[in-house]
Design an enzyme around this catalytic site. Structure first.
Site, PDB file in Angstrom:
ATOM      1  N   THR A 228       0.786  -1.177  -0.068  1.00 39.32           N
ATOM      2  CA  THR A 228       0.031  -0.081  -0.013  1.00 39.32           C
ATOM      3  C   THR A 228       0.813   1.202  -0.019  1.00 39.32           C
ATOM      4  O   THR A 228       0.322   2.301  -0.003  1.00 39.32           O
ATOM      5  CB  THR A 228      -0.864   0.023   1.239  1.00 39.32           C
ATOM      6  OG1 THR A 228      -0.203  -0.403   2.333  1.00 39.32           O
ATOM      7  CG2 THR A 228      -2.055  -0.888   0.912  1.00 39.32           C
TER       8      THR A 228
ATOM      9  N   GLU B 185     -19.932 -20.370 -16.124  1.00 36.59           N
ATOM     10  CA  GLU B 185     -19.676 -18.937 -15.960  1.00 36.59           C
ATOM     11  C   GLU B 185     -21.001 -18.316 -16.223  1.00 36.59           C
ATOM     12  O   GLU B 185     -21.325 -17.368 -15.469  1.00 36.59           O
ATOM     13  CB  GLU B 185     -18.693 -18.698 -16.975  1.00 36.59           C
ATOM     14  CG  GLU B 185     -17.281 -19.231 -16.613  1.00 36.59           C
ATOM     15  CD  GLU B 185     -16.762 -18.903 -15.107  1.00 36.59           C
ATOM     16  OE1 GLU B 185     -17.229 -18.157 -14.484  1.00 36.59           O
ATOM     17  OE2 GLU B 185     -16.045 -19.624 -14.550  1.00 36.59           O
TER      18      GLU B 185
ATOM     19  N   HIS C  15     -23.182 -18.134 -13.186  1.00 38.13           N
ATOM     20  CA  HIS C  15     -22.585 -17.004 -12.476  1.00 38.13           C
ATOM     21  C   HIS C  15     -23.483 -15.581 -12.799  1.00 38.13           C
ATOM     22  O   HIS C  15     -23.935 -14.709 -12.101  1.00 38.13           O
ATOM     23  CB  HIS C  15     -21.242 -16.772 -12.210  1.00 38.13           C
ATOM     24  CG  HIS C  15     -20.409 -17.769 -11.604  1.00 38.13           C
ATOM     25  ND1 HIS C  15     -20.755 -18.167 -10.287  1.00 38.13           N
ATOM     26  CD2 HIS C  15     -19.366 -18.714 -11.742  1.00 38.13           C
ATOM     27  CE1 HIS C  15     -20.071 -18.879  -9.844  1.00 38.13           C
ATOM     28  NE2 HIS C  15     -19.121 -19.374 -10.914  1.00 38.13           N
TER      29      HIS C  15
ATOM     30  N   ASP D 171     -15.481 -21.143  -5.887  1.00 31.32           N
ATOM     31  CA  ASP D 171     -16.900 -20.462  -5.343  1.00 31.32           C
ATOM     32  C   ASP D 171     -17.164 -21.056  -4.366  1.00 31.32           C
ATOM     33  O   ASP D 171     -17.836 -20.172  -3.274  1.00 31.32           O
ATOM     34  CB  ASP D 171     -17.727 -20.824  -6.529  1.00 31.32           C
ATOM     35  CG  ASP D 171     -17.341 -20.614  -7.835  1.00 31.32           C
ATOM     36  OD1 ASP D 171     -16.554 -19.634  -8.073  1.00 31.32           O
ATOM     37  OD2 ASP D 171     -18.016 -21.249  -8.992  1.00 31.32           O
TER      38      ASP D 171
END
Ligand code: ADP
Ligand code: MG
Ligand code: ZN
Length: 636
Positions: A228, A446, A449, A522
């Protein structure tokens, strides 16, 4: 070991080789001059004659040897000879005595040759070895400086052998301006910059603060996830203030030799005091600043180092202006003593960038590469929630590399989009060739989803669907991009996310009546969300607002630890299971209601392999008799 290391090794060998060759050459040319040519060999007869004519001054006979050495003349005219005795040599001693010849066990030599000889045979090698040793020692220390602790053992070893060098820290001192970084190079992080601004102004003019009696913070701790910009910020402070910058990594303190770490801390602060006002920057301080817990496996060396650090930080009077900056991504593991006022009393969070921050970071790094005009960095920023500054810098660089690969002079939007995929999901994997059937399964997965996501109210729109295998192991992915950022997630949104994640498996079940391993990632994510809902966010009906877990390593993405009884843990599992199952059922319902669209889009995707969110929405909303249906159950 890197290239540099190899080079260093090679030149070290070369150096030793040269030293040996030089030594041999010198001794070969000098020795004969001293030993042989200066001592002339003569016959025994000559010797006797020289004795008779009173020329001989000293005689030395070596024990049990028939060779005798003798000299004529004294002082500078002294000449050395040797000869071999014939016969027993009886009576020789009497004869020599008569002629006043000194009989010695060692010929006294009043020329300086002996000293030269001794120097050459003993002194030179010693000098050479000392030089080599000193040089190695220096080399090793340099190596330690940029290779971290891996080289320390060797360095210590040589340091010991040659004396000196022990406990010296390999602190890199960099002139403030030479860090070449200012606040302008750090995008976003405005709060962090603001906090540091005060330190900068103190370092520039310590007198101003002393006058009024204000004590400036001695130390500031930069905390935040990796990448960061903590290190970058510390350098920027030095650059802004234009003061010397001493940088050392926490791990460099922790060494094989007990006591070296503490000595290094002492040395570091000694140098800093000489150069004040200045900045001492300790990167990754958790390596030395871990809690001293007195447990069995606690590390004595580390504790000593930490204690030394604490006492040094108390010790310096801050009239002159030394500021200690430190960075860590595990603040919870730091010793409390470090955090008390007067030490690292200021704590500066350096968080992952938000949308505006991401765009600004992309812009800064984009300035370093040639971009086609009209490239939209905003899209990239929107599609990378959770990316750190380092990730974003990497995305720009990957895009530039891709442009070069394709022989372009400028980076295009395409390069950028593709490099987002690379950073998120890994490179395209050419070696994985899916069979047509597998491709079909992945397409349905896919599309599953995507349709579940599209049918939800308020979910991020689908921006891309692809079934190109990636090196990360993903066989495809569906990308959703938020229009803008939000920082709170409602219970509904969390549930929706679980449903979207279940959409892949649900599609496979619905169409093929089978399960595949393709849903493992998933499942992991969905379970993670459900578990956090129950244990951290108080979103379950059963437990309500009770914290059941404690987060570990907030900045390193560590999960949470349960802090409840075993019985409760079982109930939590049941609750988590119920939440995921709810999402699964919702996904099944949505897909069931839209199965014709599912077929249509999946086949299109299978053919095209990658489709945009627009193409997807076009087919989904196209009125071909199968208008998208929103099942009541998916929206509560
Ligand atoms: P950290 O020390 O927090 O792990 P670094 O300071 O080493 O992270 O950052 C790594 C790189 O990421 C930097 O060199 C820079 O290129 C990029 N970077 C990170 N944050 C920012 C930022 N806020 N602005 C610009 N570049 C950044
Ligand atoms: Mg860092
Ligand atoms: Zn999936």
């Amino acid at each position: 070991m890197n290239m540099d290391e190899n080079k260093r090794r090679r030149s070290m060998l070369l150096y030793i080789l040269i030293a040996v060759v030089v030594y041999l050459a010198v001794s070969q040319t000098m020795y004969p001059a001293l030993t042989n040519s200066q001592t002339q060999e003569v016959s025994y007869t000559d010797f006797l004659q020289m004795v008779d004519s009173d020329k001989v001054t000293q005689v030395q006979k070596t024990q049990g040897d028939s060779t005798i050495y003798f000299t004529t003349g004294t002082g500078d005219s002294q000449q050395k000879y040797s000869t071999v005795i014939f016969g027993s040599g009886d009576g020789l001693a009497d004869k020599l005595y008569e002629h006043n010849v000194t009989m010695v066990s060692q010929i006294a030599d009043n020329s300086s040759d002996v000293w030269f000889y001794l120097l050459l045979s003993y002194g030179l090698p010693i000098v050479i070895f000392m030089l080599v040793g000193w040089w190695l020692n220096r080399r090793m220390k340099k190596a330690m400086g940029d290779d971290g602790p891996s080289m320390n053992f060797g360095g210590g070893g040589f340091g010991m052998g040659m004396g000196g060098g022990l406990g010296k820290s390999n602190v890199k001192e960099v002139k403030g301006e030479e860090t070449g970084v200012t606040f302008r190079d750090v995008a976003g992080q405005d709060e962090a910059k603001e906090s540091l601004e005060e330190i900068v102004s103190f370092l520039k003019k310590p007198e101003k603060y002393n006058e009024i009696g204000a004590r400036c913070p001695r130390g500031a701790l930069l905390v935040g996830p990796p990448g960061t910009g903590k290190t970058l910020l510390a350098k920027a402070v030095a650059g802004e203030a234009g003061v010397p910058f001493f940088q050392i990594a926490g791990s460099e303190f922790v060494e094989m030799f007990v006591g070296r770490g503490a000595a290094k801390v002492r040395d570091l602060f000694k140098q800093a005091k000489e150069k004040a006002p200045c900045i001492v920057f300790i990167d990754e301080i958790d390596a030395v600043g871990k809690k001293r817990d007195g447990s069995l496996n606690s590390n004595d060396e580390r504790e000593q180092t930490l204690n030394q650090l604490l006492s040094e930080m108390d010790g310096f009077d801050n009239q002159k202006g030394i500021v200690v900056l430190a960075a860590t991504n595990r603040p919870e593991s730091l010793d409390q003593a470090l955090l008390r006022p007067g030490r690292f009393d200021r704590r500066i969070p350096v968080e992952l960038p938000d949308l505006a921050g991401r765009e600004a970071i992309l812009q800064i790094h984009a300035n370093d590469v040639k971009m086609e005009s009209g490239v939209d960095l905003g899209v990239i920023a929107r599609s990378t929630p959770g990316a750190s500054g380092a990730d974003l810098a990497n995305i720009i660089n990957e895009a530039a590399l891709r442009a070069v690969r394709f022989g372009r002079k400028r980076v295009t939007q395409d390069d950028l989009n593709e490099s987002v995929d690379v950073v998120i999901a890994g490179e395209k994997k050419k070696s994985t060739v899916l069979s047509e059937h597998e491709k079909e399964v992945v397409s349905y997965h896919e599309t599953g989803h995507a349709i579940v996501a599209a049918m939800q109210k308020g979910s991020a729109p689908v921006s891309k669907i692809t079934i190109v295998p990636r090196t990360s192991g993903a066989l495809g992915f569906t990308m959703q991009v938020e229009e803008d950022e939000h920082f709170l997630t409602t219970r509904e949104e969390a549930k929706n996310k679980i449903a979207v994640l279940c959409g892949g498996r649900a599609a496979e079940e619905l169409i093929f009546g089978q399960m595949t391993t393709g849903a493992s990632n998933d499942i992991e994510k969905a379970t993670g969300i459900a578990r956090a809902m129950v244990t951290q966010y108080g979103m379950s009906d059963k437990f309500g607002m009770v914290a059941l877990g404690q987060q570990r390593n907030r900045y390193l993405g560590g999960g949470s630890e349960l802090t409840c009884s075993e019985g409760t843990a079982q109930e939590i599992d049941a609750e988590v299971q119920a939440l995921v199952e709810e999402g699964h059922q919702a996904a099944l319902k949505t897909l069931q209601a839209n199965r014709f669209k599912l077929h249509e889009i999946a086949h299109y995707l299978q053919k095209k392999e990658t489709i945009t969110g627009e193409e997807f929405m076009n087919i989904l909303t196209r009125d071909d008799g199968f208008a998208p249906a929103m099942p009541a159950a998916s929206q509560e």
